[in-house]
Design a protein around this motif. Structure first.
Motif, PDB file in Angstrom:
ATOM      1  N   ILE A 273     -41.423 107.886  43.615  1.00 26.70           N
ATOM      2  CA  ILE A 273     -41.507 108.715  42.410  1.00 26.70           C
ATOM      3  C   ILE A 273     -40.942 110.105  42.734  1.00 26.70           C
ATOM      4  CG2 ILE A 273     -43.233 107.557  41.013  1.00 26.70           C
ATOM      5  CD1 ILE A 273     -45.432 108.985  42.432  1.00 26.70           C
ATOM      6  N   PRO A 274     -39.615 110.199  42.869  1.00 31.81           N
ATOM      7  CA  PRO A 274     -38.985 111.462  43.258  1.00 31.81           C
ATOM      8  C   PRO A 274     -39.191 112.542  42.196  1.00 31.81           C
ATOM      9  CG  PRO A 274     -37.332 109.859  42.599  1.00 31.81           C
ATOM     10  CD  PRO A 274     -38.652 109.138  42.624  1.00 31.81           C
ATOM     11  N   GLY A 275     -39.392 113.768  42.677  1.00 38.65           N
ATOM     12  CA  GLY A 275     -39.549 114.905  41.781  1.00 38.65           C
ATOM     13  C   GLY A 275     -40.951 115.104  41.249  1.00 38.65           C
ATOM     14  N   LEU A 276     -41.872 114.234  41.561  1.00 38.44           N
ATOM     15  CA  LEU A 276     -43.227 114.369  41.038  1.00 38.44           C
ATOM     16  C   LEU A 276     -44.073 115.309  41.892  1.00 38.44           C
ATOM     17  CD1 LEU A 276     -45.456 111.767  39.432  1.00 38.44           C
ATOM     18  CD2 LEU A 276     -46.396 113.151  41.231  1.00 38.44           C
ATOM     19  N   ASN A 277     -44.060 115.127  43.184  1.00 37.86           N
ATOM     20  CA  ASN A 277     -44.930 115.904  44.061  1.00 37.86           C
ATOM     21  C   ASN A 277     -44.209 117.155  44.570  1.00 37.86           C
ATOM     22  OD1 ASN A 277     -47.211 114.076  44.044  1.00 37.86           O
ATOM     23  ND2 ASN A 277     -45.848 112.652  45.100  1.00 37.86           N
ATOM     24  N   ALA A 278     -44.969 118.251  44.675  1.00 35.01           N
ATOM     25  CA  ALA A 278     -44.410 119.513  45.159  1.00 35.01           C
ATOM     26  C   ALA A 278     -45.268 120.029  46.302  1.00 35.01           C
ATOM     27  CB  ALA A 278     -44.371 120.532  44.023  1.00 35.01           C
TER      28      ALA A 278
ATOM     29  N   ARG B  61     -40.640 108.669  34.645  1.00 32.63           N
ATOM     30  CA  ARG B  61     -39.959 107.983  35.756  1.00 32.63           C
ATOM     31  C   ARG B  61     -38.481 107.745  35.476  1.00 32.63           C
ATOM     32  NH1 ARG B  61     -42.319 102.747  37.153  1.00 32.63           N
ATOM     33  NH2 ARG B  61     -40.610 102.718  38.619  1.00 32.63           N
ATOM     34  N   GLU B  62     -38.071 107.699  34.212  1.00 30.12           N
ATOM     35  CA  GLU B  62     -36.650 107.488  33.907  1.00 30.12           C
ATOM     36  C   GLU B  62     -35.828 108.744  34.183  1.00 30.12           C
ATOM     37  OE1 GLU B  62     -36.540 106.026  29.926  1.00 30.12           O
ATOM     38  OE2 GLU B  62     -37.162 104.017  30.540  1.00 30.12           O
ATOM     39  N   THR B  63     -36.356 109.912  33.763  1.00 29.90           N
ATOM     40  CA  THR B  63     -35.625 111.168  33.978  1.00 29.90           C
ATOM     41  C   THR B  63     -35.974 111.809  35.312  1.00 29.90           C
ATOM     42  OG1 THR B  63     -37.323 112.510  32.884  1.00 29.90           O
ATOM     43  CG2 THR B  63     -35.550 111.603  31.501  1.00 29.90           C
ATOM     44  N   ARG B  64     -37.072 111.323  35.947  1.00 25.75           N
ATOM     45  CA  ARG B  64     -37.547 111.857  37.226  1.00 25.75           C
ATOM     46  C   ARG B  64     -37.925 113.340  37.121  1.00 25.75           C
ATOM     47  NH1 ARG B  64     -33.709 109.099  41.771  1.00 25.75           N
ATOM     48  NH2 ARG B  64     -34.219 106.961  41.228  1.00 25.75           N
ATOM     49  N   GLN B  65     -38.489 113.716  35.991  1.00 27.44           N
ATOM     50  CA  GLN B  65     -38.875 115.106  35.783  1.00 27.44           C
ATOM     51  C   GLN B  65     -40.323 115.197  35.313  1.00 27.44           C
ATOM     52  OE1 GLN B  65     -36.046 116.812  33.092  1.00 27.44           O
ATOM     53  NE2 GLN B  65     -34.483 116.998  34.689  1.00 27.44           N
ATOM     54  N   SER B  66     -40.965 116.293  35.755  1.00 29.25           N
ATOM     55  CA  SER B  66     -42.319 116.610  35.309  1.00 29.25           C
ATOM     56  C   SER B  66     -42.248 117.763  34.324  1.00 29.25           C
ATOM     57  CB  SER B  66     -43.196 117.042  36.484  1.00 29.25           C
ATOM     58  OG  SER B  66     -43.428 115.965  37.341  1.00 29.25           O
ATOM     59  N   ARG B  67     -43.154 117.734  33.367  1.00 28.46           N
ATOM     60  CA  ARG B  67     -43.218 118.805  32.371  1.00 28.46           C
ATOM     61  C   ARG B  67     -44.662 119.265  32.258  1.00 28.46           C
ATOM     62  NH1 ARG B  67     -43.373 118.030  26.807  1.00 28.46           N
ATOM     63  NH2 ARG B  67     -42.912 115.862  27.232  1.00 28.46           N
ATOM     64  N   ASN B  68     -44.854 120.583  32.259  1.00 24.69           N
ATOM     65  CA  ASN B  68     -46.183 121.154  32.102  1.00 24.69           C
ATOM     66  C   ASN B  68     -46.567 121.094  30.629  1.00 24.69           C
ATOM     67  OD1 ASN B  68     -48.483 122.711  31.935  1.00 24.69           O
ATOM     68  ND2 ASN B  68     -47.715 124.344  33.239  1.00 24.69           N
ATOM     69  N   LEU B  69     -47.575 120.312  30.289  1.00 25.23           N
ATOM     70  CA  LEU B  69     -47.997 120.175  28.891  1.00 25.23           C
ATOM     71  C   LEU B  69     -48.914 121.301  28.447  1.00 25.23           C
ATOM     72  CD1 LEU B  69     -48.793 116.357  28.716  1.00 25.23           C
ATOM     73  CD2 LEU B  69     -46.720 117.535  27.976  1.00 25.23           C
ATOM     74  N   THR B  70     -49.508 122.033  29.396  1.00 28.92           N
ATOM     75  CA  THR B  70     -50.513 123.035  29.040  1.00 28.92           C
ATOM     76  C   THR B  70     -50.086 124.447  29.424  1.00 28.92           C
ATOM     77  OG1 THR B  70     -51.668 122.578  31.124  1.00 28.92           O
ATOM     78  CG2 THR B  70     -52.406 121.371  29.162  1.00 28.92           C
ATOM     79  N   ALA B  71     -48.796 124.701  29.496  1.00 29.49           N
ATOM     80  CA  ALA B  71     -48.310 126.029  29.899  1.00 29.49           C
ATOM     81  C   ALA B  71     -48.803 127.119  28.956  1.00 29.49           C
ATOM     82  CB  ALA B  71     -46.793 126.028  29.960  1.00 29.49           C
ATOM     83  N   ASN B  72     -48.942 126.816  27.679  1.00 29.01           N
ATOM     84  CA  ASN B  72     -49.364 127.820  26.693  1.00 29.01           C
ATOM     85  C   ASN B  72     -50.860 127.801  26.411  1.00 29.01           C
ATOM     86  OD1 ASN B  72     -46.717 128.695  26.356  1.00 29.01           O
ATOM     87  ND2 ASN B  72     -46.324 127.043  24.888  1.00 29.01           N
ATOM     88  N   LEU B  73     -51.599 126.994  27.128  1.00 30.95           N
ATOM     89  CA  LEU B  73     -53.043 126.885  26.908  1.00 30.95           C
ATOM     90  C   LEU B  73     -53.768 127.773  27.902  1.00 30.95           C
ATOM     91  CD1 LEU B  73     -55.213 125.358  25.279  1.00 30.95           C
ATOM     92  CD2 LEU B  73     -55.178 123.609  27.058  1.00 30.95           C
TER      93      LEU B  73
END
Length: 174
Positions: free
Chosen positions: A78-83, A117-129
């Protein structure tokens, strides 16, 4: 006389064969190198959906999200998921395995992330919360994400769509 013995044995056999179905104990191999489901590291908060199991583990020195395919019996890349600068927790996966939602803490602030998993990108859903968040879960079809949030010390549940927009859920029980 044999009819009287045969009938109880047939009944007992049919009852015991009914116990073979679900639930059942599955045994996956232990791999000291951390390339399988079980390893000597801490494996936390496993979630199962469809053919996939997601969990967090510290097997590489940081707490990351891992995904296991029960059909192929292998870890999925799962590339791009873990930092390196984030501590991941409480992953959840959609039935098709395309979407993984998890909580991650960076610099003392926790957020809910959706990984595609298709785009291999994570998005923060709660950035404005402006609240603490934890324990996300994703619906089987991957369209809704529920999680706990705390504003002013009380923990409540929010439900978002996969675009990061809150869904209008009635507040009063019916």
């Amino acid at each position: 006389m044999t009819k009287y013995i045969f009938l109880p044995i047939l009944t007992l056999t049919s009852l015991l064969t009914g116990c073979v179905g679900y639930p059942r104990l599955l045994s996956y191999p232990f791999d000291p190198g951390g390339r399988s489901l079980n390893s000597p590291a801490s494996e936390l908060t496993p979630q199962i959906s469809g053919r996939y199991i997601v969990f967090t583990s510290d097997r590489r020195g940081s707490q990351d999200v891992y995904m296991f395919d029960m059909v192929t019996r292998n870890l999925i890349d799962i590339p791009g998921l873990n930092a390196f600068d984030a501590i991941a927790s409480h992953p959840s996966v959609s039935d098709d395995g395309r979407s993984i939602v998890f909580a991650a803490s960076r610099q003392g602030r926790t957020a809910i992330f959706l990984y595609n998993r298709e785009t291999r990108q994570s998005r923060n859903l709660t950035a404005n919360l402006q609240a603490e968040v934890r324990n996300p879960t994703i619906s089987a079809d991957g369209t809704r994400i529920a999680f706990e949030y705390s504003n002013n010390g009380q923990w409540d549940i929010l439900v978002y769509n996969r675009s990061g927009q809150p869904l209008n859920i009635p507040q009063d029980p019916r």
